[in-house]
Design a protein around this motif. Structure first.
Motif, short mmCIF file in Angstrom:
data_model
loop_
_atom_site.label_atom_id
_atom_site.label_comp_id
_atom_site.label_asym_id
_atom_site.label_seq_id
_atom_site.Cartn_x
_atom_site.Cartn_y
_atom_site.Cartn_z
N LYS A 44 -13.69 5.91 -3.49
CA LYS A 44 -13.75 7.05 -2.59
C LYS A 44 -14.99 7.63 -2.00
O LYS A 44 -15.06 7.89 -0.80
N GLY A 45 -15.98 7.49 -2.95
CA GLY A 45 -17.39 7.99 -2.60
C GLY A 45 -18.13 7.13 -1.54
O GLY A 45 -18.72 7.38 -0.54
N ILE A 46 -17.82 5.71 -1.67
CA ILE A 46 -18.31 4.64 -0.92
C ILE A 46 -17.63 4.60 0.49
O ILE A 46 -18.38 4.63 1.62
N ASN A 47 -16.41 4.57 0.61
CA ASN A 47 -15.85 4.26 2.01
C ASN A 47 -14.50 5.40 2.17
O ASN A 47 -13.84 5.21 3.12
N ASN A 48 -14.54 6.49 1.33
CA ASN A 48 -13.67 7.43 1.49
C ASN A 48 -12.04 6.92 1.47
O ASN A 48 -11.02 7.43 2.01
N LYS A 49 -11.87 6.03 0.52
CA LYS A 49 -10.54 5.47 0.38
C LYS A 49 -10.14 5.75 -1.22
O LYS A 49 -10.95 5.61 -2.22
N GLU A 50 -8.98 5.98 -1.51
CA GLU A 50 -8.32 5.77 -2.72
C GLU A 50 -7.07 5.28 -2.76
O GLU A 50 -6.65 4.78 -1.91
N VAL A 51 -6.36 5.14 -3.95
CA VAL A 51 -4.99 4.68 -3.97
C VAL A 51 -3.99 5.64 -3.18
O VAL A 51 -3.96 6.86 -3.10
N ASP A 52 -3.54 4.94 -1.90
CA ASP A 52 -2.67 5.60 -1.04
C ASP A 52 -1.54 4.85 -0.66
O ASP A 52 -1.71 3.81 0.32
N LEU A 53 -0.16 5.10 -0.98
CA LEU A 53 1.03 4.19 -0.40
C LEU A 53 1.53 5.05 0.92
O LEU A 53 2.53 5.67 0.72
N ASN A 54 0.89 4.93 2.04
CA ASN A 54 0.93 5.69 3.14
C ASN A 54 2.32 4.90 3.63
O ASN A 54 2.66 3.64 3.35
N ALA A 55 2.86 5.36 4.67
CA ALA A 55 4.15 4.59 5.29
C ALA A 55 3.84 3.25 5.90
O ALA A 55 4.68 2.47 5.45
N ARG A 56 2.77 3.01 6.59
CA ARG A 56 2.57 1.66 6.87
C ARG A 56 2.02 0.73 6.14
O ARG A 56 2.75 -0.33 6.02
N LYS A 57 1.48 1.24 4.94
CA LYS A 57 1.10 0.46 3.82
C LYS A 57 2.59 0.03 2.93
O LYS A 57 2.81 -1.15 2.43
N LYS A 58 3.34 0.98 2.77
CA LYS A 58 4.78 0.83 2.19
C LYS A 58 5.47 -0.23 2.86
O LYS A 58 6.18 -1.13 2.44
N LEU A 59 5.35 -0.34 4.24
CA LEU A 59 6.05 -1.10 4.96
C LEU A 59 5.76 -2.55 4.87
O LEU A 59 6.46 -3.51 4.67
N THR A 60 4.34 -2.44 4.92
CA THR A 60 3.72 -3.98 4.51
C THR A 60 4.32 -4.18 3.05
O THR A 60 4.53 -5.77 2.90
N ILE A 61 4.16 -3.54 2.26
CA ILE A 61 4.61 -3.99 0.70
C ILE A 61 5.99 -4.38 0.86
O ILE A 61 6.22 -5.32 0.04
N LEU A 62 6.79 -3.70 1.35
CA LEU A 62 8.23 -3.86 1.51
C LEU A 62 8.45 -5.30 2.01
O LEU A 62 9.22 -6.19 1.39
N LYS A 63 7.92 -5.76 2.98
CA LYS A 63 7.95 -7.13 3.61
C LYS A 63 7.65 -8.08 3.01
O LYS A 63 8.12 -9.38 2.95
N THR A 64 6.81 -8.00 1.90
CA THR A 64 6.32 -9.25 0.91
C THR A 64 7.02 -9.13 -0.63
O THR A 64 6.73 -9.76 -1.41
N ALA A 65 7.60 -7.90 -0.87
CA ALA A 65 7.89 -7.40 -2.29
C ALA A 65 8.75 -8.56 -2.95
O ALA A 65 8.79 -8.81 -3.99
N PHE A 66 9.83 -9.39 -2.25
CA PHE A 66 10.63 -10.13 -2.83
C PHE A 66 10.08 -11.50 -2.55
O PHE A 66 11.21 -12.56 -2.78
N PHE A 67 9.04 -11.81 -2.15
CA PHE A 67 8.41 -13.18 -2.07
C PHE A 67 8.56 -13.86 -3.70
O PHE A 67 8.03 -13.11 -4.47
N GLY A 68 9.17 -14.80 -3.80
CA GLY A 68 9.20 -15.66 -4.95
C GLY A 68 9.86 -14.82 -5.91
O GLY A 68 9.82 -15.16 -7.33
N PHE A 69 10.95 -14.04 -5.72
CA PHE A 69 11.66 -13.17 -6.72
C PHE A 69 12.42 -14.12 -7.68
O PHE A 69 12.36 -13.58 -8.72
N LYS A 70 12.89 -15.16 -7.20
CA LYS A 70 13.74 -16.05 -8.05
C LYS A 70 12.91 -16.44 -9.28
O LYS A 70 13.53 -16.66 -10.63
N ASN A 71 11.64 -16.59 -9.10
CA ASN A 71 10.75 -16.87 -10.52
C ASN A 71 10.54 -16.04 -11.37
O ASN A 71 10.24 -16.15 -12.56
N LEU A 72 11.10 -14.65 -11.22
CA LEU A 72 11.41 -13.51 -12.21
C LEU A 72 12.43 -13.70 -13.07
O LEU A 72 12.58 -13.12 -14.34
#
Length: 469
Positions: A44-72
């Motif tokens: 946060k001090g260096i580049n003003n970022k921290e953990v943030d699951l904003n709407a755009r990031k959530k969409l990206t996460i959802l798109k890849t979330a089930f990649f390789g799911f069968k391996n679980l």
């Protein structure tokens, strides 16, 4: 990111508060939480970022979330590896993990569940990966966010020493949502505990311990009495905030064992650094460097370049300083027609909108990674990429471009021998050095053995035997 001396400034500020306050006493129950929040505060001090699951990031996460799911669905994994797609490299049409592949091969790649973070929002096709029991880390983030929303959001965390934490944030003039961060962390811990209870791995391996998800995995593993091993992925020195602790944080998220590239890096973990016990640090070398050194590369194009130019200079970049570095190199290439310049960006999928010209080439091919380029290079240049250490294994000396003092901050004490590494600040200095420098490749290779221990396969075997269990 604001590029002045922020990096060194924040390292020093965090060091001061660690000396001033009893950071080891900031806890949730028995869990010491300063090692969790320290990298978040620094970020946060260096580049003003921290953990943030904003709407755009959530969409990206959802798109890849089930990649390789069968391996679980398998339960018989002996080991779990936490890694990311930045470590993928293409060899003979197959993607390997440049940090962990030696361990995967030694312990049996089919014995591993690989939990992979898709950096830049993409995974590689599973059937093109040498080790393919892969599942997306984003699946666990989706579960953690769900658990946070239905349960953890309402929980009133009792933080012992919270007044200390508030004073630290006030001193640093940093505002982070530490309750949200800690609740996401605890959600991930619960999820990983359930995973480890189900598959019961002998070890977990982590390629970078200080991301929030990997810290949660380490803590969950410790609670389940599973041994944790971190694999060195980049530079470790006295300036790296994640690897320097001057108080005891044994009840935290730090790994129990650490595999480093060479003996040079072991020395940072002495009696004055509580990150890890020195006897739990093992020099194992590098799978990928040894692999590339053995590979025969196509050199018909390179041979033509070598005939036309005095030297080939390969430049490794990092996203934090890429625009400045790229402009610097273009100026050099335009003024210095005697040499050929190859610029390798950190993210080859990013559109840099730069056209090649006569003696400048923007390397974007997946089969042209920096290590393969070093095999044909005469000189390597960078600001502060750890490639400056790896280049020595190929007998290739470094020109460190000291933009905003970043080169000397990171490597001034490590690479201080002018036989293999020199520092410049201007275009003129660079051009003069690249055309007049006489160096000895054989002596550079010999020197590199201090940084990268040879015989990676045997070193891995010996380290695993010593850890036992």
């Amino acid at each position: 990111m604001k590029l002045n001396n922020d990096y060194e400034f924040w390292i020093n500020k965090i060091y001061v508060v660690e000396q001033k306050y009893k950071t080891e006493n900031i806890k949730i129950g028995n869990l010491q939480i300063w090692p969790i929040l320290k990298p978040q505060i620094f970020r946060k001090g260096i580049n003003n970022k921290e953990v943030d699951l904003n709407a755009r990031k959530k969409l990206t996460i959802l798109k890849t979330a089930f990649f390789g799911f069968k391996n679980l669905l398998r339960k018989d994994y002996k080991y779990v590896l936490f890694t990311d797609t930045l470590e993928k490299r293409l060899i003979n049409g197959v993607y390997v993990d440049k940090i962990a592949q030696g361990i995967l091969d030694e312990l049996g790649k089919d014995n591993f569940l690989i939990i992979e973070k898709p950096v830049h929002g993409r995974h590689y096709t599973i059937n093109k990966c040498q080790s393919n029991q892969i599942v997306s880390l984003n699946f666990f983030y989706v579960l953690a966010e769900f658990l946070y929303l239905i349960k953890m959001k309402k929980v009133n965390l009792k933080i012992e020493g919270e007044d200390i934490l508030k004073n630290i944030l006030k001193d640093l003039n940093v505002d982070i949502d530490y309750r949200y961060i800690l609740k996401v962390f605890l959600s991930l811990v619960k999820i990983f505990e359930n995973l480890f209870k189900r598959i019961r791995p002998k070890y977990i391996f982590i390629t970078c311990y200080y991301s929030l998800s990997h810290q949660a995995a380490i803590y969950a593993a410790k609670r389940k009495k599973i041994k944790t091993i971190e694999l060195q992925h980049g530079i470790i020195n006295e300036k790296h905030i994640a690897y320097n602790f001057f108080k005891d944080f044994k009840d935290s998220v730090l790994p129990e064992h650490l595999f480093v590239f060479g003996d040079f890096f072991k020395k940072f973990f002495d009696n004055g650094n509580f990150f890890i016990k020195n006897e739990n640090v093992y020099s194992v070398g590098s799978y990928y460097i040894e692999k590339i050194k053995q590979e025969k590369l196509e050199d018909n194009i390179i041979s033509k370049i070598k005939k036309s130019y005095k030297r080939i200079i390969v430049i490794s970049s990092q996203e934090t300083i890429e625009p400045i570095l790229l402009n610097f190199i273009i100026k050099i290439a335009q003024q210095d027609k005697r040499n050929f310049y190859i610029f390798r960006p950190r993210n080859i999928h990013k559109n840099l909108k730069i056209k090649d010209f006569e003696n400048f080439y923007l390397s974007l091919g997946e089969d042209e990674d920096i290590y393969k380029l070093l095999k044909v290079a005469d000189i390597h240049a960078t600001v502060y990429s750890t490639t400056c250490i790896e280049s020595l294994c190929f007998g290739v000396p470094n020109i460190m471009i000291n933009i905003n003092n970043l080169s000397k901050l990171h490597f001034g004490k490590i690479l201080n021998n002018e036989n293999h590494t020199r520092y410049v600040s201007t275009v003129e200095e660079f051009i003069n050095l690249v055309n007049k420098w006489n160096f000895n490749k054989e002596s550079i290779i010999k020197f590199s053995e201090y940084f990268y221990k040879s015989n990676h396969k045997l070193n891995i075997r010996n380290a695993i035997n010593q850890i036992g269990g």
